[in-house]
Design an enzyme around this catalytic site. Sequence first.
Site, PDB file in Angstrom:
ATOM      1  CG  ASP A 163      -1.871  -1.178   1.230  1.00  0.00           C
ATOM      2  OD1 ASP A 163      -2.380  -1.529   0.154  1.00  0.00           O
ATOM      3  OD2 ASP A 163      -2.082  -1.782   2.305  1.00  0.00           O
ATOM      4  CG  HIS A 190      -3.497  -5.246   2.798  1.00  0.00           C
ATOM      5  ND1 HIS A 190      -3.007  -4.332   1.877  1.00  0.00           N
ATOM      6  CD2 HIS A 190      -3.634  -6.414   2.113  1.00  0.00           C
ATOM      7  CE1 HIS A 190      -2.844  -4.924   0.704  1.00  0.00           C
ATOM      8  NE2 HIS A 190      -3.224  -6.189   0.817  1.00  0.00           N
TER       9      HIS A 190
HETATM   10  P1  NAD Z   1      -0.091 -18.423  -5.175  1.00  0.00           P
HETATM   11  O1  NAD Z   1      -1.270 -19.310  -5.285  1.00  0.00           O
HETATM   12  O2  NAD Z   1       0.639 -18.079  -6.427  1.00  0.00           O
HETATM   13  O3  NAD Z   1       0.973 -19.029  -4.162  1.00  0.00           O
HETATM   14  C1  NAD Z   1       0.609 -19.489  -2.921  1.00  0.00           C
HETATM   15  C2  NAD Z   1       1.543 -20.601  -2.541  1.00  0.00           C
HETATM   16  O4  NAD Z   1       1.179 -21.049  -1.233  1.00  0.00           O
HETATM   17  C3  NAD Z   1       1.478 -21.821  -3.461  1.00  0.00           C
HETATM   18  O5  NAD Z   1       2.761 -22.146  -3.930  1.00  0.00           O
HETATM   19  C4  NAD Z   1       0.912 -22.914  -2.569  1.00  0.00           C
HETATM   20  O6  NAD Z   1       1.416 -24.211  -2.878  1.00  0.00           O
HETATM   21  C5  NAD Z   1       1.382 -22.437  -1.216  1.00  0.00           C
HETATM   22  N1  NAD Z   1       0.654 -23.038  -0.115  1.00  0.00           N
HETATM   23  C6  NAD Z   1      -0.648 -23.320   0.012  1.00  0.00           C
HETATM   24  N2  NAD Z   1      -0.894 -23.903   1.203  1.00  0.00           N
HETATM   25  C7  NAD Z   1       0.281 -23.973   1.832  1.00  0.00           C
HETATM   26  C8  NAD Z   1       0.675 -24.467   3.083  1.00  0.00           C
HETATM   27  N3  NAD Z   1      -0.187 -25.025   3.940  1.00  0.00           N
HETATM   28  N4  NAD Z   1       1.980 -24.379   3.423  1.00  0.00           N
HETATM   29  C9  NAD Z   1       2.874 -23.824   2.566  1.00  0.00           C
HETATM   30  N5  NAD Z   1       2.551 -23.360   1.370  1.00  0.00           N
HETATM   31  C10 NAD Z   1       1.270 -23.425   1.006  1.00  0.00           C
HETATM   32  O7  NAD Z   1      -0.574 -17.082  -4.448  1.00  0.00           O
HETATM   33  P2  NAD Z   1       0.200 -15.681  -4.336  1.00  0.00           P
HETATM   34  O8  NAD Z   1      -0.149 -14.830  -5.478  1.00  0.00           O
HETATM   35  O9  NAD Z   1       1.628 -15.951  -4.043  1.00  0.00           O
HETATM   36  O10 NAD Z   1      -0.516 -15.047  -3.041  1.00  0.00           O
HETATM   37  C11 NAD Z   1      -0.350 -15.594  -1.781  1.00  0.00           C
HETATM   38  C12 NAD Z   1      -1.152 -14.836  -0.739  1.00  0.00           C
HETATM   39  O11 NAD Z   1      -0.663 -13.496  -0.593  1.00  0.00           O
HETATM   40  C13 NAD Z   1      -2.638 -14.689  -1.104  1.00  0.00           C
HETATM   41  O12 NAD Z   1      -3.418 -14.922   0.045  1.00  0.00           O
HETATM   42  C14 NAD Z   1      -2.755 -13.247  -1.546  1.00  0.00           C
HETATM   43  O13 NAD Z   1      -4.045 -12.733  -1.381  1.00  0.00           O
HETATM   44  C15 NAD Z   1      -1.770 -12.590  -0.613  1.00  0.00           C
HETATM   45  N6  NAD Z   1      -1.287 -11.263  -1.022  1.00  0.00           N
HETATM   46  C16 NAD Z   1      -1.098 -10.352  -0.039  1.00  0.00           C
HETATM   47  C17 NAD Z   1      -0.622  -9.084  -0.350  1.00  0.00           C
HETATM   48  C18 NAD Z   1      -0.380  -8.077   0.735  1.00  0.00           C
HETATM   49  O14 NAD Z   1      -0.226  -6.901   0.415  1.00  0.00           O
HETATM   50  N7  NAD Z   1      -0.306  -8.463   1.995  1.00  0.00           N
HETATM   51  C19 NAD Z   1      -0.324  -8.749  -1.683  1.00  0.00           C
HETATM   52  C20 NAD Z   1      -0.541  -9.712  -2.659  1.00  0.00           C
HETATM   53  C21 NAD Z   1      -1.040 -10.980  -2.334  1.00  0.00           C
HETATM   54  C1  LMR Z   2      -3.032  -6.497  -3.036  1.00  0.00           C
HETATM   55  O1  LMR Z   2      -3.287  -5.476  -2.413  1.00  0.00           O
HETATM   56  O2  LMR Z   2      -2.594  -6.489  -4.209  1.00  0.00           O
HETATM   57  C2  LMR Z   2      -3.211  -7.831  -2.354  1.00  0.00           C
HETATM   58  O3  LMR Z   2      -3.869  -7.685  -1.145  1.00  0.00           O
HETATM   59  C3  LMR Z   2      -3.833  -8.869  -3.231  1.00  0.00           C
HETATM   60  C4  LMR Z   2      -5.280  -8.616  -3.528  1.00  0.00           C
HETATM   61  O4  LMR Z   2      -6.062  -9.554  -3.403  1.00  0.00           O
HETATM   62  O5  LMR Z   2      -5.626  -7.502  -3.911  1.00  0.00           O
END
Ligand code: NAD
Ligand code: LMR
Length: 327
Positions: A163, A190
């Site tokens: 953010d 967030h």
């Molecule tokens: P993704 O599906 O590409 O990757 C997630 C990974 O987690 C996969 O490799 C999967 O195998 C693994 N996984 C699932 N269960 C698991 C477990 N029990 N133990 C270990 N690994 C496990 O998803 P992504 O795009 O990398 O996003 C991951 C998370 O981050 C999502 O929840 C997304 O919403 C969040 N996110 C948060 C922010 C933020 O600003 N905080 C920003 C973007 C995404």
């Molecule tokens: C973001 O802000 O990009 C993450 O929280 C992923 C989402 O679901 O928007």
Amino acid sequence: MFNCGQLAATGMKIKVAVLGAGGGIGQPLSLLLKQNPLISHLALYDIAPFTPGVAADLSHLDTPVKVTGHKGPEQLCDALTDSEVVVIPAGMPRKPGMTRDDLFNTNASIVRDLTLCIASCCPKAIIAIITNPVNSMVPIASEVMKKAGVYDPNRVLGVTTLDIVRSSTFVGEINGVDPRTVKVPVIGGHSGITIIPLLSQSQPPCKLTDPAQIDKLTKRIQEAGTEVVKAKAGFGSATLSMGYSGARFCNAILRGLKGEQNVVECAFVKCSLAESEYFATPITFGKNGMDKVLGYGKINEYEQKILSQAMPELLKNIKKGVEFAKK
Ligand code: NAD
Ligand code: LMR
């Protein structure tokens, strides 16, 4: 991103574990962490069977960080043992039409189970939670650590750096300056309306003065995640910008561990700044994770209004996480 000359100067040996390292965020995040001179060992964990392959691939980078790959629950404790920092991007991302809260049912148990293992394998680690919904995952992890008798609120941090990165980028574009020179605190939480960018505190000041334009920019920052989800059209959410933001946040933790003073980032943490038990705010880092809650100072009438509007949603997200963990 990092000054590689720092390593010899610090003499530090820090192990960092990334849980969910095979995913869309996990891989670019690990690529950046492999280049961080403050890390000696990077342990990559995921349930995905190709995780050792990701580790093998990264291990060929000519940097001194040792990389190990760990797949499946039976290898989780190996990844965690001796880790001082654990970054969690494990879990499902959004698809178009979903809210972050729609991820709760899938991701809550993932974060709960991973935190349970942290509590037994590396209870003193600083935990940085990326998994959504962050507003609920931080309370879940905190309750799990409490139940295990190893809770330290300074060591459970929700990552909201994206953010701040977005706010700097958008204000930088508006002001026509290098976005890296722009600082905009983002408070609250967030997700959607709980993301409260304090544009009145932008340094240098944001050139926008018209309230309608400020409102439009605020909403763009709040909806920036959705902008990416829509553009990826069913193939996930922000991964590269999150990898960058996660690496920056992790670097702030590491600099604090190293003893550097006045390292500031925003994070979603336990504090008593607002009505809610957890709140995103600027903090400093130290040898035990969060050092000080800096708070958010003076905010204008518009920011006060959107903060009040966000509070019921934030309280609801937090309560949902606490109740899930207490079940
Ligand atoms: P993704 O599906 O590409 O990757 C997630 C990974 O987690 C996969 O490799 C999967 O195998 C693994 N996984 C699932 N269960 C698991 C477990 N029990 N133990 C270990 N690994 C496990 O998803 P992504 O795009 O990398 O996003 C991951 C998370 O981050 C999502 O929840 C997304 O919403 C969040 N996110 C948060 C922010 C933020 O600003 N905080 C920003 C973007 C995404
Ligand atoms: C973001 O802000 O990009 C993450 O929280 C992923 C989402 O679901 O928007």
